[in-house]
Design an enzyme around this catalytic site. Structure first.
Site, PDB file in Angstrom:
ATOM      1  N   ASN A  27       0.876  -1.174   0.000  1.00 48.29           N
ATOM      2  CA  ASN A  27       0.000   0.000   0.000  1.00 48.29           C
ATOM      3  C   ASN A  27       0.915   1.227   0.000  1.00 48.29           C
ATOM      4  O   ASN A  27       1.454   1.609   1.043  1.00 48.29           O
ATOM      5  CB  ASN A  27      -0.894  -0.041   1.248  1.00 48.29           C
ATOM      6  CG  ASN A  27      -1.904   1.092   1.265  1.00 48.29           C
ATOM      7  OD1 ASN A  27      -1.885   1.967   0.397  1.00 48.29           O
ATOM      8  ND2 ASN A  27      -2.778   1.078   2.253  1.00 48.29           N
ATOM      9  N   ARG A  52      -2.422  -2.129  -3.599  1.00 52.03           N
ATOM     10  CA  ARG A  52      -3.633  -1.334  -3.440  1.00 52.03           C
ATOM     11  C   ARG A  52      -3.548  -0.134  -4.379  1.00 52.03           C
ATOM     12  O   ARG A  52      -2.550   0.600  -4.368  1.00 52.03           O
ATOM     13  CB  ARG A  52      -3.726  -0.850  -1.991  1.00 52.03           C
ATOM     14  CG  ARG A  52      -4.947  -0.047  -1.771  1.00 52.03           C
ATOM     15  CD  ARG A  52      -5.077   0.417  -0.353  1.00 52.03           C
ATOM     16  NE  ARG A  52      -6.405   0.977  -0.186  1.00 52.03           N
ATOM     17  CZ  ARG A  52      -6.876   1.396   0.955  1.00 52.03           C
ATOM     18  NH1 ARG A  52      -6.156   1.299   2.045  1.00 52.03           N
ATOM     19  NH2 ARG A  52      -8.071   1.908   1.026  1.00 52.03           N
ATOM     20  N   HIS A  90     -13.176   2.665  -0.611  1.00 47.55           N
ATOM     21  CA  HIS A  90     -13.136   1.645   0.458  1.00 47.55           C
ATOM     22  C   HIS A  90     -13.677   0.308  -0.055  1.00 47.55           C
ATOM     23  O   HIS A  90     -14.143  -0.518   0.723  1.00 47.55           O
ATOM     24  CB  HIS A  90     -13.983   2.048   1.688  1.00 47.55           C
ATOM     25  CG  HIS A  90     -13.485   3.230   2.435  1.00 47.55           C
ATOM     26  ND1 HIS A  90     -14.332   4.178   2.964  1.00 47.55           N
ATOM     27  CD2 HIS A  90     -12.240   3.617   2.774  1.00 47.55           C
ATOM     28  CE1 HIS A  90     -13.633   5.112   3.576  1.00 47.55           C
ATOM     29  NE2 HIS A  90     -12.357   4.797   3.477  1.00 47.55           N
ATOM     30  N   ARG A 121     -13.095  15.631   6.201  1.00 53.09           N
ATOM     31  CA  ARG A 121     -13.809  15.907   4.939  1.00 53.09           C
ATOM     32  C   ARG A 121     -15.253  16.287   5.231  1.00 53.09           C
ATOM     33  O   ARG A 121     -15.878  15.746   6.137  1.00 53.09           O
ATOM     34  CB  ARG A 121     -13.801  14.670   4.040  1.00 53.09           C
ATOM     35  CG  ARG A 121     -12.425  14.233   3.606  1.00 53.09           C
ATOM     36  CD  ARG A 121     -12.530  13.104   2.594  1.00 53.09           C
ATOM     37  NE  ARG A 121     -11.244  12.445   2.409  1.00 53.09           N
ATOM     38  CZ  ARG A 121     -11.065  11.141   2.530  1.00 53.09           C
ATOM     39  NH1 ARG A 121     -12.081  10.332   2.811  1.00 53.09           N
ATOM     40  NH2 ARG A 121      -9.870  10.625   2.360  1.00 53.09           N
ATOM     41  N   GLU A 173      -8.232  -5.318   4.858  1.00 52.12           N
ATOM     42  CA  GLU A 173      -8.031  -5.008   3.441  1.00 52.12           C
ATOM     43  C   GLU A 173      -6.808  -5.734   2.886  1.00 52.12           C
ATOM     44  O   GLU A 173      -6.814  -6.173   1.734  1.00 52.12           O
ATOM     45  CB  GLU A 173      -7.892  -3.486   3.257  1.00 52.12           C
ATOM     46  CG  GLU A 173      -9.233  -2.780   3.438  1.00 52.12           C
ATOM     47  CD  GLU A 173      -9.105  -1.305   3.746  1.00 52.12           C
ATOM     48  OE1 GLU A 173      -8.740  -0.973   4.895  1.00 52.12           O
ATOM     49  OE2 GLU A 173      -9.353  -0.490   2.857  1.00 52.12           O
TER      50      GLU A 173
END
Ligand code: AMP
Length: 396
Positions: A7, A91, A180, A241, A383
């Site tokens: 990642n 990823r 996601h 956010r 993940e």
């Protein structure tokens, strides 16, 4: 079979080496401050002492060199040489409409990831640096790209098109993509196994609640809607956010605050959300503490977040014509029972009833009451494992 999961961020590189038959993490680590003063690798292999290397690493290729060294080191490593890494899973943030599943990386895939930089200007270039670094250091090892957007590609047009002119979609690719995806895929595949049911028979709402948060409606194993949009800025209010806002606010505030488009984007991504509302922190642990101490802005920030999640749970139950299970995951979803409870509070009329005692626990567990019609579960996301599984499936 050993899968290396990568990642890569713009100045960081996280990795895990996973033995796939036992789904076991053999080693994991993080390289930070790549290309910046103070580069550092932290590495831990199963049954070995932790290794820390502080050495200049000018780019991702140099960082990968150190990672491979650490993995094969006699004292700190876990494999004897690089040939024991059978495949690498990367990823990657954004694939737009180019891929609806993970793919083996070739020149076309690299070109597609480059083309999607316009939608993921921070992440896609960093992900590419990770891929190129691995290709340079492990030229004969197969590589797979696992996209954050891929799981959501099954959404119907009515869910992914915005109310803009049609050419915004056909000419500019403007639509809901969702993010996601690897996490939503993992928990929505894990839950049917825990329930002993076929995923085809379940309507699941997956709530990935962390610093970035998104929900997905998963009907029969396929995503039919999700809260994030063209970018991860849309949906519920997040750590920093803003989530969904009236689009007219954007030009209005740009004028009022004298911001250009980049500054406005930076503002909405980094200075809003629960941080902006509370003025305290983006971390819900800090907000919980401040709220208990009587800080009203921290309290309202938490309320706005939970109210937003609850509204989407209602919306997705409506979208799917019912819901069999709600799953909570990620930092907040896995650890903050009070927030989970607040997100489903008042939904008893829909057959959603939390068990207060079970909800105090942590880990993979049912948290709904025995008489709740809808199952509520906490399923820690993984993940990296999902990336390793996809990589294995394509490379076995
Ligand atoms: P993530 O982005 O998935 O790492 O999630 C980060 C968010 O999860 C932060 O807002 C934290 O407050 C929350 N979080 C992480 N760990 C815990 C914990 N042990 N207890 C409560 N909240 C946590």
């Amino acid at each position: 079979m050993n899968i290396l999961v990568i990642n890569a961020g713009s100045s960081s590189l996280k990795y895990q080496l996973i033995e796939i038959s036992k789904e076991e993490v053999l080693a994991k680590g993080l390289v930070e401050r790549i290309g910046i003063e103070g580069s550092m690798l932290t590495h831990t292999a199963k049954g070995k002492e932790k290794l820390e290397i502080k050495e200049p690493m000018k780019d991702h290729k140099e960082a990968m060199g150190h990672v491979l060294h650490a993995l094969t080191d006699k004292q700190f490593g876990i494999i004897s040489d690089m040939s024991e890494i059978n495949a690498v899973g990367h990823r990657v943030l954004h694939a737009a409409e180019k891929f609806s599943d993970s793919v083996i990386i070739n020149d076309e895939v690299i070109a597609a990831i480059k083309e999607c930089i316009k939608f993921g200007p921070l992440h896609n270039p960093a992900n590419l640096m990770g891929i190129e670094a691995c290709m340079a250091t492990m030229p004969d090892t197969p590589m797979v790209a696992v996209f954050d957007t891929a799981f959501h590609q099954t959404m119907p047009k009515k869910a992914y098109l915005y109310g803009l002119s049609y050419d915004a979609y056909t000419e500019h690719g403007i639509r809901r993509y969702g993010f996601h995806g690897t996490s939503h895929k993992y928990v929505s595949q894990r839950l049917p196994k825990l329930l002993g049911k076929d995923k085809k028979d379940l309507k699941i709402i997956t709530c990935h609640l962390g610093n970035g948060s998104s929900l997905a409606a998963v009907d029969g194993g396929k995503c039919v809607d999700t809260t994030m949009g063209l970018t991860p800025l849309a949906g519920v209010v997040m750590g920093t956010r803003c989530g969904d806002i009236d689009p007219a606010i954007v030009p209005h505030l740009m004028k009022e605050m004298n911001l250009n488009s980049e500054q406005m984007s930076d503002y909405m991504n980094k200075k809003c959300g629960v941080l902006g509302i509370s003025g305290i922190s983006s971390d819900f642990r800090d907000l919980d503490k401040a709220s208990v101490e009587g800080n009203q802005r921290a309290k309202i920030a938490i309320e706005i977040f939970c109210y937003g999640v609850k509204k989407y749970i209602g919306a997705y139950a409506a979208a799917m014509g019912g819901v069999d299970a709600i799953v909570f995951t990620a930092g907040i979803g896995e650890n903050n029972g009070a927030l989970r409870a607040a997100c489903v509070e008042g939904l008893e009329y829909m057959g959603v009833k939390m068990d207060e005692e079970l909800n105090k626990n942590r880990g993979e567990m049912r948290i709904s009451a025995a008489d709740s019609k809808v199952e509520i579960w906490c399923v820690p996301t993984n993940e990296e494992l999902m990336i390793a599984i996809d990589t294995f499936e394509l490379c076995k």
